[in-house]
Design a protein around this motif. Sequence first.
Motif, mmCIF file in Angstrom:
data_model
loop_
_atom_site.group_PDB
_atom_site.id
_atom_site.type_symbol
_atom_site.label_atom_id
_atom_site.label_comp_id
_atom_site.label_asym_id
_atom_site.label_seq_id
_atom_site.Cartn_x
_atom_site.Cartn_y
_atom_site.Cartn_z
ATOM 1 N N TRP A 76 0.845 -1.201 0.000
ATOM 2 C CA TRP A 76 0.000 0.000 0.000
ATOM 3 C C TRP A 76 0.884 1.256 0.000
ATOM 4 C CZ3 TRP A 76 -2.626 -3.354 -1.715
ATOM 5 C CH2 TRP A 76 -3.357 -4.333 -1.056
ATOM 6 N N SER A 77 2.004 1.215 0.711
ATOM 7 C CA SER A 77 2.945 2.356 0.686
ATOM 8 C C SER A 77 3.554 2.536 -0.698
ATOM 9 C CB SER A 77 4.063 2.154 1.707
ATOM 10 O OG SER A 77 3.557 2.227 3.007
ATOM 11 N N LEU A 78 3.912 1.419 -1.340
ATOM 12 C CA LEU A 78 4.447 1.491 -2.705
ATOM 13 C C LEU A 78 3.450 2.147 -3.656
ATOM 14 C CD1 LEU A 78 6.158 -1.998 -3.170
ATOM 15 C CD2 LEU A 78 7.287 0.226 -3.238
ATOM 16 N N LEU A 79 2.172 1.766 -3.554
ATOM 17 C CA LEU A 79 1.162 2.356 -4.426
ATOM 18 C C LEU A 79 1.021 3.857 -4.174
ATOM 19 C CD1 LEU A 79 -1.649 -0.352 -4.520
ATOM 20 C CD2 LEU A 79 -0.194 0.395 -6.408
ATOM 21 N N ARG A 80 1.048 4.252 -2.906
ATOM 22 C CA ARG A 80 0.976 5.689 -2.589
ATOM 23 C C ARG A 80 2.162 6.433 -3.192
ATOM 24 N NH1 ARG A 80 -0.126 3.638 2.396
ATOM 25 N NH2 ARG A 80 -2.319 3.675 2.944
ATOM 26 N N ASP A 81 3.355 5.842 -3.070
ATOM 27 C CA ASP A 81 4.559 6.470 -3.643
ATOM 28 C C ASP A 81 4.460 6.574 -5.163
ATOM 29 O OD1 ASP A 81 5.574 6.647 -1.072
ATOM 30 O OD2 ASP A 81 6.954 4.945 -1.306
ATOM 31 N N LEU A 82 4.016 5.509 -5.813
ATOM 32 C CA LEU A 82 3.864 5.528 -7.272
ATOM 33 C C LEU A 82 2.852 6.589 -7.696
ATOM 34 C CD1 LEU A 82 3.894 1.698 -8.025
ATOM 35 C CD2 LEU A 82 5.613 3.366 -8.759
ATOM 36 N N HIS A 83 1.796 6.719 -6.941
ATOM 37 C CA HIS A 83 0.766 7.720 -7.242
ATOM 38 C C HIS A 83 1.356 9.131 -7.259
ATOM 39 C CE1 HIS A 83 -2.911 10.029 -7.076
ATOM 40 N NE2 HIS A 83 -2.604 10.488 -5.883
ATOM 41 N N GLN A 84 2.301 9.392 -6.376
ATOM 42 C CA GLN A 84 2.912 10.724 -6.269
ATOM 43 C C GLN A 84 3.873 11.025 -7.415
ATOM 44 O OE1 GLN A 84 2.059 13.004 -3.960
ATOM 45 N NE2 GLN A 84 0.554 11.513 -3.258
ATOM 46 N N GLN A 85 4.322 10.007 -8.137
ATOM 47 C CA GLN A 85 5.364 10.196 -9.145
ATOM 48 C C GLN A 85 4.891 10.762 -10.475
ATOM 49 O OE1 GLN A 85 7.520 6.514 -9.544
ATOM 50 N NE2 GLN A 85 8.003 6.446 -7.358
ATOM 51 N N ALA A 86 3.624 10.597 -10.809
ATOM 52 C CA ALA A 86 3.155 11.079 -12.119
ATOM 53 C C ALA A 86 1.658 11.325 -12.080
ATOM 54 C CB ALA A 86 3.484 10.063 -13.205
ATOM 55 N N ASP A 87 1.228 12.377 -12.752
ATOM 56 C CA ASP A 87 -0.188 12.694 -12.870
ATOM 57 C C ASP A 87 -0.587 12.455 -14.324
ATOM 58 O OD1 ASP A 87 -2.746 13.573 -12.373
ATOM 59 O OD2 ASP A 87 -2.231 15.685 -12.649
ATOM 60 N N MET A 88 -1.022 11.233 -14.598
ATOM 61 C CA MET A 88 -1.384 10.853 -15.962
ATOM 62 C C MET A 88 -2.398 9.721 -15.900
ATOM 63 S SD MET A 88 2.281 8.975 -16.851
ATOM 64 C CE MET A 88 2.016 8.842 -18.580
ATOM 65 N N PRO A 89 -3.016 9.352 -17.017
ATOM 66 C CA PRO A 89 -3.924 8.200 -17.006
ATOM 67 C C PRO A 89 -3.173 6.972 -16.492
ATOM 68 C CG PRO A 89 -4.107 9.401 -19.073
ATOM 69 C CD PRO A 89 -2.926 9.975 -18.335
ATOM 70 N N TRP A 90 -3.780 6.256 -15.514
ATOM 71 C CA TRP A 90 -3.072 5.187 -14.817
ATOM 72 C C TRP A 90 -3.977 3.983 -14.613
ATOM 73 C CZ3 TRP A 90 -1.619 5.368 -8.946
ATOM 74 C CH2 TRP A 90 -0.645 4.398 -8.656
ATOM 75 N N VAL A 91 -3.482 2.806 -14.954
ATOM 76 C CA VAL A 91 -4.147 1.548 -14.656
ATOM 77 C C VAL A 91 -3.156 0.665 -13.908
ATOM 78 C CG1 VAL A 91 -3.572 0.445 -16.883
ATOM 79 C CG2 VAL A 91 -5.563 -0.351 -15.585
ATOM 80 N N VAL A 92 -3.656 -0.010 -12.874
ATOM 81 C CA VAL A 92 -2.853 -0.930 -12.075
ATOM 82 C C VAL A 92 -3.550 -2.285 -12.142
ATOM 83 C CG1 VAL A 92 -1.822 -1.399 -9.815
ATOM 84 C CG2 VAL A 92 -2.239 0.972 -10.522
#
Length: 187
Positions: A76-92
């Motif tokens: 969950w921390s990794l996902l939060r960190d990844l979220h902060q890295q880019a503001d673009m269309p995102w699918v996980v």
Amino acid sequence: MKRYRARLGLSGFDACDSVGRSGGLALYWHESLIVDVKDINERYIDAYVTASAGEPPWRLTCVYGEPRTEDRHHMWSLLRDLHQQADMPWVVAGDFNEAMWSFEHFSEMPRSAGQMIDFRDVLEVCGLGDLGFAGLPYTYDNRRAGRANVKVRLDRAVANNTWRDMFSKAKVQHLVAPSSDHFAILL
């Protein structure tokens, strides 16, 4: 592997090795796509994807969630960190090793509500919503008999609203995999 990739028209491949018989990630893509793998480790492969030159890129993160309940907070921390890295269309997409809701867990033993709340919370913080699915309501089956059987929806695809707007007709299907305890998901 090379012949298999060529037959499918695959030009790209990146992977993170498994540990024993569990885990491991692989990302294959069609030669028509432009894929820039940004980061890779034992829990995820993060990439930017462009369908063709001149089109805007979107982000794909493939995940293999923490198998141990007490370590899920790391994912969950990794996902939060990844979220902060880019503001673009995102699918996980991938095996999150967690259910979102109790009705996604079929067994004698109930799933911890706290675990599922933590999962839903991180998805909300990251602006990610479940894309739904077609097929059986679970993606994992431990294949034990009777009361020892456990079936859970652990594998899924989630996306932010900008990705959903780009791919408004996207669908997820659970594909039965007879030689695995997990079903494949097709996005």
